[in-house]
Design a protein around this motif. Structure first.
Motif, mmCIF file in Angstrom:
data_model
loop_
_atom_site.group_PDB
_atom_site.id
_atom_site.type_symbol
_atom_site.label_atom_id
_atom_site.label_comp_id
_atom_site.label_asym_id
_atom_site.label_seq_id
_atom_site.Cartn_x
_atom_site.Cartn_y
_atom_site.Cartn_z
ATOM 1 N N LYS A 180 0.716 -1.077 -0.128
ATOM 2 C CA LYS A 180 -0.137 -0.231 -0.465
ATOM 3 C C LYS A 180 1.289 0.706 -0.361
ATOM 4 N N ALA A 181 2.287 1.186 -0.384
ATOM 5 C CA ALA A 181 2.747 2.409 0.380
ATOM 6 C C ALA A 181 3.124 3.347 -0.679
ATOM 7 N N GLY A 182 2.631 2.152 -1.957
ATOM 8 C CA GLY A 182 2.630 2.697 -3.370
ATOM 9 C C GLY A 182 4.135 3.226 -3.823
ATOM 10 N N ILE A 183 4.999 1.994 -4.083
ATOM 11 C CA ILE A 183 6.416 2.044 -4.684
ATOM 12 C C ILE A 183 6.564 2.489 -5.718
ATOM 13 N N THR A 184 7.340 3.709 -6.512
ATOM 14 C CA THR A 184 7.862 3.756 -7.832
ATOM 15 C C THR A 184 9.445 3.191 -7.557
ATOM 16 N N GLU A 185 9.787 3.409 -8.651
ATOM 17 C CA GLU A 185 10.718 3.617 -9.449
ATOM 18 C C GLU A 185 11.849 3.917 -9.021
ATOM 19 N N ASP A 186 12.046 5.452 -8.383
ATOM 20 C CA ASP A 186 13.032 5.863 -7.489
ATOM 21 C C ASP A 186 13.300 5.860 -5.706
ATOM 22 N N MET A 187 12.456 4.996 -5.295
ATOM 23 C CA MET A 187 12.397 4.748 -4.116
ATOM 24 C C MET A 187 12.973 4.058 -2.861
ATOM 25 N N ASP A 188 14.178 4.557 -2.052
ATOM 26 C CA ASP A 188 15.316 3.849 -1.891
ATOM 27 C C ASP A 188 14.094 2.720 -0.651
ATOM 28 N N THR A 189 14.833 1.898 -0.103
ATOM 29 C CA THR A 189 14.189 0.879 1.655
ATOM 30 C C THR A 189 13.548 2.017 2.450
ATOM 31 N N GLU A 190 14.693 2.878 2.689
ATOM 32 C CA GLU A 190 14.298 3.680 4.250
ATOM 33 C C GLU A 190 12.760 4.736 3.929
ATOM 34 N N MET A 191 12.670 5.129 2.039
ATOM 35 C CA MET A 191 11.308 5.939 1.946
ATOM 36 C C MET A 191 10.353 4.731 2.772
ATOM 37 N N ILE A 192 10.731 3.759 0.938
ATOM 38 C CA ILE A 192 9.366 3.273 1.090
ATOM 39 C C ILE A 192 8.851 2.437 2.643
ATOM 40 N N LEU A 193 10.230 2.202 3.706
ATOM 41 C CA LEU A 193 9.578 1.565 5.062
ATOM 42 C C LEU A 193 9.254 3.067 5.271
ATOM 43 N N LYS A 194 9.513 4.191 5.929
ATOM 44 C CA LYS A 194 8.992 5.129 6.264
ATOM 45 C C LYS A 194 7.332 5.302 5.875
ATOM 46 N N LEU A 195 7.064 4.885 4.520
ATOM 47 C CA LEU A 195 5.350 5.007 3.989
ATOM 48 C C LEU A 195 4.418 4.102 5.118
ATOM 49 N N ALA A 196 5.341 2.943 4.785
ATOM 50 C CA ALA A 196 5.091 1.328 4.886
ATOM 51 C C ALA A 196 4.717 1.124 6.256
ATOM 52 N N LEU A 197 5.407 2.384 7.083
ATOM 53 C CA LEU A 197 5.207 2.165 8.696
ATOM 54 C C LEU A 197 3.333 3.514 8.769
ATOM 55 N N LYS A 198 3.626 3.978 8.128
ATOM 56 C CA LYS A 198 2.171 5.266 8.245
ATOM 57 C C LYS A 198 1.385 3.970 8.077
ATOM 58 N N GLN A 199 1.276 3.846 6.965
ATOM 59 C CA GLN A 199 -0.345 2.485 6.095
ATOM 60 C C GLN A 199 -0.158 1.081 7.785
#
Length: 203
Positions: A180-199
């Protein structure tokens, strides 16, 4: 062995599908999730099947994806888990969710399936853990949703799932949050993790 069947949906009731193929109606046992997502009556469906032969019956079990069929075969190879129990597990957990639950040793999530207690869940984890790989599990879960050009973001997402499980979240919840984090090509692990924690707050 019947690898798959393509035919017309004649009826769907509970966890059973009647698929008409060349004017023959085949009764196929399916997961409740597939029962809810199959095309409507009169429409065409392709079902990957497993033929179970017993002394007193011959049964067909079917799935909408080859991946779930393969997981089903692994499940029935675990001592104490028959076809109906395996179907129950896959009614509660998608193939990808089950892989991650096994890899994370998440017996509680697996035990949510009807008729599967904690002891059986632990046995399942013990017998299947060496047969799964986290990166492979993640990529299979996303293979239909993520473009092949996004291999780098897939790797980062897999690392995010691993990080979430290390933080104590269940493998299933971790996967849902990352999806549900809305992953895009330019995202790194830290960014995905932050968005996932919000979800996580919405699961």
């Amino acid at each position: 062995m019947i690898a798959y069947m393509t035919g017309t949906v004649a009826a769907v009731a509970d966890s059973r599908l009647i698929l008409e193929v060349n004017q023959i109606g085949y009764q196929i046992y399916i997961t409740s999730r597939d029962a809810a997502s199959l095309p409507g009556k009169g429409e065409t469906a392709k079902i990957y099947t497993y033929l179970n032969v017993k002394e007193d019956a011959v049964q067909l079990f079917g799935f909408q994806s080859e991946d779930e069929l393969e997981i089903f075969k692994l499940l029935i190879g675990v001592n104490g888990i028959g076809p109906k129990a395996a179907l129950g597990i896959l009614s509660v957990l998608e193939a990808g969710e089950l892989r991650l639950a096994v890899l994370a040793g998440d017996a509680k999530t697996i035990a949510r399936a009807p008729g599967v207690g904690n002891k059986t869940a632990q046995k399942l984890i013990l017998e299947l853990k060496d047969k799964f790989d986290l990166q492979d599990a993640f990529e299979k879960q996303f293979q239909n949703a993520v473009d092949r050009k996004q291999n780098s973001s897939q790797g980062a997402a897999a690392e995010a799932v691993e990080a979430l499980t290390a933080l104590g979240y269940s493998a299933s919840d971790a996967l849902r949050a990352v999806k549900k984090a809305g992953i895009t090509e330019d995202m790194d692990t830290e960014m995905i993790l932050k968005l996932a924690l919000k979800q996580m707050a919405f699961l």
